[in-house]
Design an enzyme around this catalytic site. Sequence first.
Site, mmCIF file in Angstrom:
data_model
loop_
_atom_site.group_PDB
_atom_site.id
_atom_site.type_symbol
_atom_site.label_atom_id
_atom_site.label_comp_id
_atom_site.label_asym_id
_atom_site.label_seq_id
_atom_site.Cartn_x
_atom_site.Cartn_y
_atom_site.Cartn_z
ATOM 1 N NE ARG A 1 -3.768 -1.982 -0.063
ATOM 2 C CZ ARG A 1 -3.350 -3.194 -0.463
ATOM 3 N NH1 ARG A 1 -2.175 -3.355 -1.060
ATOM 4 N NH2 ARG A 1 -4.113 -4.229 -0.329
ATOM 5 C CB SER B 1 -9.159 -0.946 4.107
ATOM 6 O OG SER B 1 -9.656 -2.117 3.527
ATOM 7 C CD GLU C 1 -5.837 1.231 2.125
ATOM 8 O OE1 GLU C 1 -5.732 0.155 2.738
ATOM 9 O OE2 GLU C 1 -6.528 1.362 1.105
HETATM 10 C C1 LIG Z 1 -15.484 1.030 -1.419
HETATM 11 C C2 LIG Z 1 -13.985 1.166 -1.602
HETATM 12 C C3 LIG Z 1 -13.188 0.038 -1.730
HETATM 13 C C4 LIG Z 1 -11.804 0.148 -1.895
HETATM 14 N N1 LIG Z 1 -11.054 -0.990 -2.027
HETATM 15 C C5 LIG Z 1 -9.712 -0.905 -2.193
HETATM 16 C C6 LIG Z 1 -8.918 -2.095 -2.318
HETATM 17 O O1 LIG Z 1 -9.418 -3.209 -2.298
HETATM 18 N N2 LIG Z 1 -7.579 -1.952 -2.467
HETATM 19 C C7 LIG Z 1 -6.980 -0.735 -2.512
HETATM 20 O O2 LIG Z 1 -5.758 -0.684 -2.660
HETATM 21 N N3 LIG Z 1 -7.703 0.411 -2.405
HETATM 22 C C8 LIG Z 1 -9.047 0.353 -2.244
HETATM 23 N N4 LIG Z 1 -9.800 1.502 -2.106
HETATM 24 C C9 LIG Z 1 -9.116 2.804 -2.116
HETATM 25 C C10 LIG Z 1 -9.134 3.532 -3.493
HETATM 26 O O3 LIG Z 1 -10.187 3.095 -4.293
HETATM 27 C C11 LIG Z 1 -7.840 3.376 -4.270
HETATM 28 O O4 LIG Z 1 -6.755 3.835 -3.500
HETATM 29 C C12 LIG Z 1 -7.872 4.138 -5.607
HETATM 30 O O5 LIG Z 1 -6.708 3.836 -6.362
HETATM 31 C C13 LIG Z 1 -7.957 5.654 -5.441
HETATM 32 O O6 LIG Z 1 -8.219 6.216 -6.721
HETATM 33 P P1 LIG Z 1 -8.863 7.655 -6.884
HETATM 34 O O7 LIG Z 1 -8.780 8.008 -8.328
HETATM 35 O O8 LIG Z 1 -10.193 7.682 -6.272
HETATM 36 O O9 LIG Z 1 -7.836 8.542 -6.031
HETATM 37 P P2 LIG Z 1 -8.173 9.859 -5.199
HETATM 38 O O10 LIG Z 1 -8.939 9.500 -3.989
HETATM 39 O O11 LIG Z 1 -8.738 10.910 -6.096
HETATM 40 O O12 LIG Z 1 -6.693 10.264 -4.762
HETATM 41 C C14 LIG Z 1 -5.990 9.465 -3.826
HETATM 42 C C15 LIG Z 1 -4.566 10.005 -3.670
HETATM 43 O O13 LIG Z 1 -3.847 9.837 -4.898
HETATM 44 C C16 LIG Z 1 -3.457 11.095 -5.414
HETATM 45 N N5 LIG Z 1 -3.658 11.031 -6.866
HETATM 46 C C17 LIG Z 1 -4.786 10.664 -7.539
HETATM 47 N N6 LIG Z 1 -4.545 10.684 -8.863
HETATM 48 C C18 LIG Z 1 -3.261 11.087 -9.014
HETATM 49 C C19 LIG Z 1 -2.416 11.309 -10.145
HETATM 50 N N7 LIG Z 1 -2.835 11.130 -11.410
HETATM 51 N N8 LIG Z 1 -1.135 11.732 -9.919
HETATM 52 C C20 LIG Z 1 -0.672 11.934 -8.666
HETATM 53 N N9 LIG Z 1 -1.419 11.730 -7.564
HETATM 54 C C21 LIG Z 1 -2.691 11.315 -7.752
HETATM 55 C C22 LIG Z 1 -4.346 12.128 -4.736
HETATM 56 O O14 LIG Z 1 -3.688 13.388 -4.675
HETATM 57 C C23 LIG Z 1 -4.521 11.513 -3.371
HETATM 58 O O15 LIG Z 1 -3.380 11.762 -2.584
HETATM 59 C C24 LIG Z 1 -11.190 1.430 -1.936
HETATM 60 C C25 LIG Z 1 -12.001 2.567 -1.796
HETATM 61 C C26 LIG Z 1 -13.382 2.439 -1.631
HETATM 62 C C27 LIG Z 1 -14.216 3.672 -1.491
#
Ligand SMILES: Cc1cc2nc3c(=O)[nH]c(=O)nc-3n(C[C@H](O)[C@H](O)[C@H](O)COP(=O)(O)OP(=O)(O)OC[C@H]3O[C@@H](n4cnc5c(N)ncnc54)[C@H](O)[C@@H]3O)c2cc1C
Length: 347
Positions: free
Chosen positions: A156, A234, A339
């Site tokens: 992670r 999580s 996380e």
């Molecule tokens: C219901 C649910 C289930 C989930 N299950 C999992 C799981 O099983 N495993 C897991 O690992 N995660 C899980 N997650 C967490 C999440 O979905 C992941 O971490 C996902 O990759 C985040 O993507 P996002 O586009 O929503 O990022 P955001 O929430 O928009 O951003 C997250 C972080 O990444 C940065 N960021 C986003 N895009 C970029 C970019 N292009 N360049 C630089 N920085 C960037 C942001 O600044 C922020 O710091 C879950 C979340 C939810 C709500």
Amino acid sequence: MRALAELTTLRLGGPPRRYVEAGDEAAIVAAVRAADADGEPLLVLAGGSNVVVADEGFPGTVLRIVSRGVLDDGRGGLVVQAGEPWDPLVAATVRAGLAGFECLSGIPGSVGATPIQNVGAYGQEVAETIVAVRAYDRLTGTVEERPGAECGFTYRSSVFKRTPGRWIVLAVSFRLIPGGRSAPIRYAELARSLGLAEGDRAPVADVRGAVLGLRRSKGMVLDPADPDSVSAGSFFTNPVLDDAAFAGLERRARERLGPDVRVPRFPQPDGTVKTSAAWLIERAGFTRGYGDPAAIAISSKHTLALTNRGAGTTAALVALAREIAAGVREAFGVELEPEPVFVGHAW
Ligand SMILES: Cc1cc2nc3c(=O)[nH]c(=O)nc-3n(C[C@H](O)[C@H](O)[C@H](O)COP(=O)(O)OP(=O)(O)OC[C@H]3O[C@@H](n4cnc5c(N)ncnc54)[C@H](O)[C@@H]3O)c2cc1C
């Protein structure tokens, strides 16, 4: 501008000072350069599924990445723009019989965010298939193509998460395996639900179906009809302990829960031991649904997810998270780490 609550899966977070969207690489780089030239704080946001934004909002520019595009070489090589939604990409690769993403089915958010915390689930991590990450480096002002092996991927985390804000991911190159068979199943619960043994392979479509089923049963698939999915996934990572710390945990667990207790133990390649945050939280006395059923509460399906039941605030969410972390510390002497990324406030 609208509140960031509209752009986060927790439906929490106040307004930003400025809001811009960028739909391609040139627009992303231009927006970042403009913010940096003005000395303006910058938050890059995509799916909003891994952030905990302060009720006060963000005192700077929020740049939402909405770039699109998938280059497919037809042999498992993909180059995907950062703003592409992750799960539709997984679905398309599974339909094409490609292996490598199947256990990562149902994770919300964007492709560009996957390298940030090296997303993982059910025994698979995105690091296993990343060939390179194309990113804008705000320190040097240049665009670089960083090989996957140099991204510092760990459980992670990555160089991107450990150096917050320095790199903006523009695109990710992946290498998947054609042939329709999954990678060997490494997660006992998933193997069981497929009627297989750990180490067996299955058709990628079957694995995706099984993973989605398991995730739905835990409220871990975004679903407007499921209040347990109004979360950031999580909330805590699974603690990774050295031998001495794990022995200390076992001793505390025996004192608290009896001599026959078995603490979940997943040995890691580097000699450390990963244990289960959900197990610790439950044994410290926090049950599913704990909290305020109208505001912030632990999911009714999964102890590791904190949910907004409608009237929640970020302050209340963080208060509950701190209460849980303090309870686990007191019961077992283990420090839980959140996380998601905190924005506009600190853990
Ligand atoms: C219901 C649910 C289930 C989930 N299950 C999992 C799981 O099983 N495993 C897991 O690992 N995660 C899980 N997650 C967490 C999440 O979905 C992941 O971490 C996902 O990759 C985040 O993507 P996002 O586009 O929503 O990022 P955001 O929430 O928009 O951003 C997250 C972080 O990444 C940065 N960021 C986003 N895009 C970029 C970019 N292009 N360049 C630089 N920085 C960037 C942001 O600044 C922020 O710091 C879950 C979340 C939810 C709500």
